[in-house]
Enzyme design. Structure first.
Site, PDB file in Angstrom:
ATOM      1  N   HIS A 266      18.370   0.594 -64.769  1.00 37.29           N
ATOM      2  CA  HIS A 266      17.668  -0.234 -65.808  1.00 37.29           C
ATOM      3  C   HIS A 266      18.290   0.119 -67.182  1.00 37.29           C
ATOM      4  O   HIS A 266      18.472  -0.694 -68.026  1.00 37.29           O
ATOM      5  CB  HIS A 266      16.267  -0.036 -66.068  1.00 37.29           C
ATOM      6  CG  HIS A 266      15.330  -0.601 -67.130  1.00 37.29           C
ATOM      7  ND1 HIS A 266      14.770  -1.825 -66.867  1.00 37.29           N
ATOM      8  CD2 HIS A 266      15.110  -0.003 -68.197  1.00 37.29           C
ATOM      9  CE1 HIS A 266      14.073  -1.966 -68.218  1.00 37.29           C
ATOM     10  NE2 HIS A 266      14.210  -0.899 -68.923  1.00 37.29           N
ATOM     11  N   GLU A 267      18.247   1.288 -67.378  1.00 33.82           N
ATOM     12  CA  GLU A 267      18.587   2.050 -68.727  1.00 33.82           C
ATOM     13  C   GLU A 267      20.283   1.381 -68.853  1.00 33.82           C
ATOM     14  O   GLU A 267      20.572   1.141 -70.006  1.00 33.82           O
ATOM     15  CB  GLU A 267      18.758   3.448 -68.621  1.00 33.82           C
ATOM     16  CG  GLU A 267      17.228   4.020 -68.760  1.00 33.82           C
ATOM     17  CD  GLU A 267      16.309   3.395 -69.922  1.00 33.82           C
ATOM     18  OE1 GLU A 267      16.810   3.219 -70.747  1.00 33.82           O
ATOM     19  OE2 GLU A 267      15.084   3.395 -69.756  1.00 33.82           O
ATOM     20  N   HIS A 270      20.679  -1.923 -70.653  1.00 32.40           N
ATOM     21  CA  HIS A 270      20.336  -1.747 -72.016  1.00 32.40           C
ATOM     22  C   HIS A 270      21.759  -1.576 -72.615  1.00 32.40           C
ATOM     23  O   HIS A 270      22.212  -2.251 -73.519  1.00 32.40           O
ATOM     24  CB  HIS A 270      19.500  -0.783 -72.292  1.00 32.40           C
ATOM     25  CG  HIS A 270      18.127  -1.194 -72.213  1.00 32.40           C
ATOM     26  ND1 HIS A 270      17.378  -2.272 -72.495  1.00 32.40           N
ATOM     27  CD2 HIS A 270      17.056  -0.569 -71.579  1.00 32.40           C
ATOM     28  CE1 HIS A 270      16.092  -2.458 -72.159  1.00 32.40           C
ATOM     29  NE2 HIS A 270      15.906  -1.429 -71.609  1.00 32.40           N
ATOM     30  N   GLU A 341      14.058  -6.012 -71.963  1.00 32.37           N
ATOM     31  CA  GLU A 341      13.737  -5.259 -70.897  1.00 32.37           C
ATOM     32  C   GLU A 341      13.699  -6.133 -69.454  1.00 32.37           C
ATOM     33  O   GLU A 341      13.857  -5.713 -68.495  1.00 32.37           O
ATOM     34  CB  GLU A 341      12.000  -4.970 -71.129  1.00 32.37           C
ATOM     35  CG  GLU A 341      11.904  -3.883 -72.203  1.00 32.37           C
ATOM     36  CD  GLU A 341      12.541  -2.575 -71.950  1.00 32.37           C
ATOM     37  OE1 GLU A 341      12.698  -2.005 -70.694  1.00 32.37           O
ATOM     38  OE2 GLU A 341      13.033  -1.863 -72.849  1.00 32.37           O
ATOM     39  N   ASP A 345      15.855  -4.926 -66.250  1.00 35.33           N
ATOM     40  CA  ASP A 345      15.353  -5.022 -64.881  1.00 35.33           C
ATOM     41  C   ASP A 345      16.327  -5.948 -64.145  1.00 35.33           C
ATOM     42  O   ASP A 345      16.678  -5.324 -62.849  1.00 35.33           O
ATOM     43  CB  ASP A 345      13.919  -5.588 -64.885  1.00 35.33           C
ATOM     44  CG  ASP A 345      12.945  -4.719 -65.422  1.00 35.33           C
ATOM     45  OD1 ASP A 345      13.147  -3.582 -65.583  1.00 35.33           O
ATOM     46  OD2 ASP A 345      11.913  -5.115 -65.636  1.00 35.33           O
TER      47      ASP A 345
END
Length: 416
Positions: A266-267, A270, A341, A345
């Site tokens: 997930h990070e 970003h 976000e 995901d």
């Protein structure tokens, strides 16, 4: 003009208090519903924790209003009088530092109460009074050092550059980028100990995951977050060559390897989507508007306040109103962040499938005692992340889907 500023700040305070009151009422009712994603004991505990923090926030907001009234009615004139005989650059440094110190002293009791009363009551706090004092001293001195340098630089620009507001904006924006570069390697280690990840098997999996994403970092580090707090987290810090993977030691204790990889996926999303650069650009746009406004304040405002139109008074006014200015843009920033976000995901799902991420998110909610529901106004203004229930539905978790169906496309495992 002073009256206009007073009305704007009053409306800002009124809206903040109203949002907190609505949030308290919403959670007070929701805690009596059947638990969602939590054990009954955790459900009630997280609701009580949230309500306690919102009540404290209301008091903080009212004190913030009292500080505003103090500065506008008397404090700014006091700062101008205290620095009357100083040259413009030194006056700016002293006035800004005094402004920050007074605000810090007034706000400090709230930080103490939250850490040693609320967080202690709900067993989140691991900090000691000694560690808290050290953190405050180091953080305060660092803030004053940066503020002194910047206020001196901006004061010089105001005195010597015709289009000072634009050049000042460029300077502050450049410092923000610089601080993002320096934070993981220079600033963060001042407060926490960072050690290379010793679990070689996990490190190899993380390296393989980053390689698949095309992400290069200077290493995977574990931070001793547990000495202050019991909550779980992980993040990628820094820009360019200073990027590093940071895992809370608490996270390693609670998540399996695959769940942790899903969180890191997930990070990585970003970074893959350049969200940090987008956020810096968005902040830059907001700062630009703010500097433009304060670069065109009418002389009559300073006459009404009874102060000289100096770089120091310009900066103090800017600092006095910056919270209002940011609050106005918060719904936009929060909305963009929530969309980011969801996208992160989806990237984690592409990399690792949905099942490990779903399990990890549920553990994070339960361990961090994050109440999974919130009033719409709170979400609209403050939530940088979508409600966890909505994230899980988007991930295809059939336990929270209204239709009870699972999206087959989101199944899979994090195979490295």
């Amino acid at each position: 003009m002073v009256q206009a500023l007073s009305i704007i700040f009053f409306l800002y305070v009124l809206i903040k208090v109203y949002i907190s009151v609505m949030q308290i009422g919403y959670v007070a009712k929701a805690k009596n519903m059947p638990p969602v994603l939590m054990k009954p004991s955790s459900w009630m505990k997280s609701a009580r924790y949230l309500i306690s923090n919102e009540r404290l926030k209301i008091v903080e907001t009212l004190v913030e209003y009292g500080l505003f009234v103090f500065w506008l009615s008397w404090g700014i004139r006091w700062l101008d009088t205290m620095t009357w005989n100083m040259d413009p650059i030194m006056q700016a440094v002293v006035a800004v530092d005094l402004f920050l110190i007074v605000n810090y002293v007034v706000e400090l009791p709230f930080s103490i109460y939250k850490t040693f009363v609320i967080d202690e009551r709900f067993r989140f706090n691991h900090s000691t009074p000694e560690l808290f004092v050290k953190d405050q001293i180091k953080g305060g001195l660092l803030t004053l050092a940066v503020a002194s340098v910047l206020s001196a630089a901006v004061a010089w620009i105001i005195v010597n550059v015709p289009m000072w507001w634009f050049v000042s904006f460029l300077l502050i924006f450049a410092v923000i980028v610089l601080l993002n570069l320096l934070y993981p390697t220079l600033i963060a280690p001042m407060f926490n100990k960072f050690t290379p990840l010793e679990n070689e098997a996990l490190k190899e999996k993380i390296d393989a995951l980053m390689q698949r994403s095309g992400f290069e970092s200077e290493g995977v580090f574990v931070v001793d977050a547990s000495k202050r707090d019991a909550r779980l987290n992980a993040y990628f810090g820094g820009l360019g060559k200073t990027k590093r993977v940071v895992l809370f030691d608490t996270l390693l204790e609670k998540l399996s390897d695959n769940e942790l990889l899903a969180v890191l996926g997930h990070e990585l999303g970003h970074y893959k989507h350049h969200d940090i650069y987008k956020n810096i650009a968005m902040l830059g746009g907001i700062l630009f508007v703010g500097f433009y406004i304060f670069g065109h304040l009418p002389t009559s405002l300073f006459m009404e306040l009874g102060v000289r139109e100096t770089p120091a008074m310009l900066m103090v006014l800017f600092l006095l109103m910056i919270s209002v200015f940011i609050f106005i843009f918060m719904p936009i920033m929060s909305f963009v962040s929530r969309q980011n976000e969801y996208a992160a995901d989806r990237y984690a799902v592409e990399m690792c499938g949905s099942e490990d991420l779903i399990r990890a998110l549920k553990k994070l909610v339960d361990e961090n005692k994050s109440f999974p529901m919130a009033h719409k106004l709170t979400i609209f203004f403050y939530h940088s992340h979508p409600p966890i229930v909505e994230r899980l539905r988007a991930l295809g978790d059939k336990s929270v889907r209204d239709d009870g169906k699972e999206d087959e496309a989101l199944k899979g495992e994090c195979t490295i």
